[in-house]
Design a protein around this motif. Structure first.
Motif, PDB file in Angstrom:
ATOM      1  N   LEU A 115       0.055   4.260   2.361  1.00 27.34           N
ATOM      2  CA  LEU A 115       1.015   4.378   1.275  1.00 27.34           C
ATOM      3  C   LEU A 115       2.425   4.038   1.727  1.00 27.34           C
ATOM      4  N   THR A 116       2.836   4.557   2.901  1.00 23.22           N
ATOM      5  CA  THR A 116       4.207   4.290   3.346  1.00 23.22           C
ATOM      6  C   THR A 116       4.422   2.804   3.631  1.00 23.22           C
ATOM      7  N   ASN A 117       3.430   2.152   4.230  1.00 20.58           N
ATOM      8  CA  ASN A 117       3.570   0.720   4.472  1.00 20.58           C
ATOM      9  C   ASN A 117       3.486  -0.086   3.177  1.00 20.58           C
ATOM     10  N   TYR A 118       2.779   0.464   2.189  1.00 19.06           N
ATOM     11  CA  TYR A 118       2.757  -0.187   0.870  1.00 19.06           C
ATOM     12  C   TYR A 118       4.163  -0.164   0.259  1.00 19.06           C
ATOM     13  N   LEU A 119       4.845   0.983   0.395  1.00 17.97           N
ATOM     14  CA  LEU A 119       6.217   1.092  -0.108  1.00 17.97           C
ATOM     15  C   LEU A 119       7.144   0.154   0.654  1.00 17.97           C
ATOM     16  N   VAL A 120       7.020   0.154   1.984  1.00 21.46           N
ATOM     17  CA  VAL A 120       7.871  -0.694   2.822  1.00 21.46           C
ATOM     18  C   VAL A 120       7.612  -2.178   2.548  1.00 21.46           C
ATOM     19  N   SER A 121       6.359  -2.520   2.231  1.00 22.83           N
ATOM     20  CA  SER A 121       6.017  -3.924   1.985  1.00 22.83           C
ATOM     21  C   SER A 121       6.775  -4.501   0.792  1.00 22.83           C
ATOM     22  N   ARG A 122       7.236  -3.628  -0.120  1.00 24.01           N
ATOM     23  CA  ARG A 122       8.028  -4.088  -1.258  1.00 24.01           C
ATOM     24  C   ARG A 122       9.363  -4.685  -0.796  1.00 24.01           C
ATOM     25  N   PHE A 123       9.883  -4.129   0.312  1.00 24.45           N
ATOM     26  CA  PHE A 123      11.183  -4.569   0.837  1.00 24.45           C
ATOM     27  C   PHE A 123      11.048  -5.640   1.916  1.00 24.45           C
ATOM     28  N   ALA A 124       9.872  -5.764   2.510  1.00 22.62           N
ATOM     29  CA  ALA A 124       9.703  -6.571   3.722  1.00 22.62           C
ATOM     30  C   ALA A 124       9.667  -8.067   3.439  1.00 22.62           C
ATOM     31  N   ASP A 179      -5.489  -6.453   3.876  1.00 22.11           N
ATOM     32  CA  ASP A 179      -5.766  -5.652   2.689  1.00 22.11           C
ATOM     33  C   ASP A 179      -5.364  -6.451   1.448  1.00 22.11           C
ATOM     34  N   PRO A 180      -6.248  -6.546   0.449  1.00 21.38           N
ATOM     35  CA  PRO A 180      -5.947  -7.336  -0.757  1.00 21.38           C
ATOM     36  C   PRO A 180      -4.733  -6.827  -1.541  1.00 21.38           C
ATOM     37  N   LYS A 181      -4.282  -5.596  -1.253  1.00 17.84           N
ATOM     38  CA  LYS A 181      -3.091  -5.081  -1.942  1.00 17.84           C
ATOM     39  C   LYS A 181      -1.828  -5.812  -1.503  1.00 17.84           C
ATOM     40  N   LEU A 182      -1.889  -6.454  -0.350  1.00 18.71           N
ATOM     41  CA  LEU A 182      -0.711  -7.126   0.178  1.00 18.71           C
ATOM     42  C   LEU A 182      -0.544  -8.513  -0.436  1.00 18.71           C
ATOM     43  N   PRO A 183       0.685  -8.921  -0.757  1.00 12.43           N
ATOM     44  CA  PRO A 183       0.906 -10.286  -1.265  1.00 12.43           C
ATOM     45  C   PRO A 183       0.634 -11.316  -0.169  1.00 12.43           C
ATOM     46  N   GLU A 184      -0.253 -12.265  -0.452  1.00 10.90           N
ATOM     47  CA  GLU A 184      -0.688 -13.232   0.564  1.00 10.90           C
ATOM     48  C   GLU A 184       0.471 -14.002   1.176  1.00 10.90           C
ATOM     49  N   SER A 185       1.498 -14.278   0.380  1.00 14.87           N
ATOM     50  CA  SER A 185       2.629 -15.083   0.855  1.00 14.87           C
ATOM     51  C   SER A 185       3.424 -14.383   1.954  1.00 14.87           C
ATOM     52  N   LYS A 186       3.276 -13.055   2.063  1.00 16.55           N
ATOM     53  CA  LYS A 186       4.031 -12.292   3.053  1.00 16.55           C
ATOM     54  C   LYS A 186       3.222 -11.973   4.310  1.00 16.55           C
TER      55      LYS A 186
END
Length: 360
Positions: free
Chosen positions: A127-136, A147-154
């Protein structure tokens, strides 16, 4: 270069972050590196030429709604409080290795326009890395399958940094430094950086069932070790052991939790493993363990089924069938063993900083 590294204080987050900090300093002695974390590991770790700072952590995973709300409010206030310190340090890049400790600094960096790289240690996104991934700007992953939750472009697959000497120590050196000899069947047991009551109790119940061929090296954490009578096997225990490379060198089989760092240490050393995933933490360890099982190095026991009899039968199967019951995917294993995750991360950060400096 000015690099800010932020991480949780638990071993699975802390040690990969430490590997990156130390390699940066080695390759770029003139660089300024600040290492933000919390807890015992930060206090007890000497960082040569690296500034360290302890910051608070406000957990909200697995908490009540009231505690979650308060943690979110505290995290927001902390992120505002950290802005002046971040402005003073002027980082070219922030590298986050996850955990609650990372959230506030990442919010601060995002507000200041500082590039953020996030590293996800586990097979499944937390969850915390999911939140951080919004800013990363980029999300670096340990496992080839993101993980498929992550945007492929990033997403960039880097692997997981593992302490440099893991898998490099010879048996003879380990025996000399430890003061005892490897036996025909040497088992290393541990439950992560905090220890595990469930694993400890099962191992203690298992010991009388093992014969003189076995040496059991057991890291117990702070738990009291009971007196165990009528042992045929050799048994050595430690509350905590820093130089895990020595213990891996002697072991034929690892019995442990399945945090990402442990899984990649097992991959690097090529040891057989029996993994007992921690049942909490949103089942992250479950997916890590299943990945290692699919690779062919591990067998999985879920904690609700754990017993000394089941563990004993699994140990016997691994040793007495001479590992023939395990089909290792050697092609995939060799690929993973060759990955220099620490260097991959450092190279990526260098490119981002160089590009930023050219553009500016």
């Amino acid at each position: 270069m000015r690099i800010l590294i932020v991480t949780s204080g638990t071993g699975g987050h802390f040690y990969p972050a430490l590997c990156v900090a130390e390699l940066f300093k080695k390759l770029h002695p003139e660089s300024k590196i600040s290492f933000w974390s919390q807890g015992t590991l930060l206090k007890n770790t000497k960082l040569e030429g690296i500034e360290k700072k302890e910051i608070p952590s406000y957990p909200f995973v697995g908490m009540t709604k009231i505690v979650q709300f308060l943690s979110i409010i505290k995290t927001i206030f902390l992120s505002l409080k950290l802005i002046p310190e971040m402005i003073k340090f002027k980082p070219d890049c922030l590298i986050s290795f996850g955990g609650h400790t990372s959230v506030a600094p990442c919010i601060s960096a995002y507000m200041l326009g500082i590039p953020i790289l996030s590293h996800e240690q586990n097979y499944k996104l937390g969850l915390t890395n999911y939140l951080v991934s919004r800013f990363a700007k980029f999300i670096m992953t340990s496992f080839p399958e993101a993980d498929p939750k992550l945007p492929e472009s990033k997403v960039i697959f880097t692997g997981l940094p593992v302490r440099e000497n893991i898998g490099e120590v010879k048996i003879e050196e380990a025996e000399k430094r430890l003061g005892f000899k490897k036996l025909e069947r040497t088992i290393l047991c541990f439950g992560g950086s905090q220890g595990s009551e469930a694993i400890n109790k099962t191992v203690w119940a298992l010991l009388p069932m093992l014969d003189e061929k076995y040496l059991v090296i057991h890291i117990t954490g702070e738990q009291f070790v009971p007196q165990i009578r009528d042992l045929k096997c050799q048994y050595v225990n430690f509350k905590y052991f820093k130089e895990m490379s020595l213990l891996y060198a002697l072991s034929d089989l690892v019995i442990s939790r399945s945090g990402a760092s442990t899984v990649f240490e097992i991959i690097k050393t090529g040891k057989r493993a029996i993994l007992i995933p921690y049942p909490g933490a949103k089942s992250h360890q479950k997916y890590n363990a299943l990945y290692l099982e699919k690779l062919g190095l591990g067998k999985v026991i879920f904690q609700n089924a754990l017993s000394e009899n089941l563990l004993y039968n699994m140990i016997r199967e691994i040793f007495e069938l001479n590992n023939k019951s395990i089909n290792v995917n050697y092609d995939e294993l060799l690929k993973l063993q060759k990955i220099d995750a620490t260097k991959n991360i450092v190279d990526l950060v260098e490119k981002i900083i160089e590009r930023k400096m050219i553009i500016s």
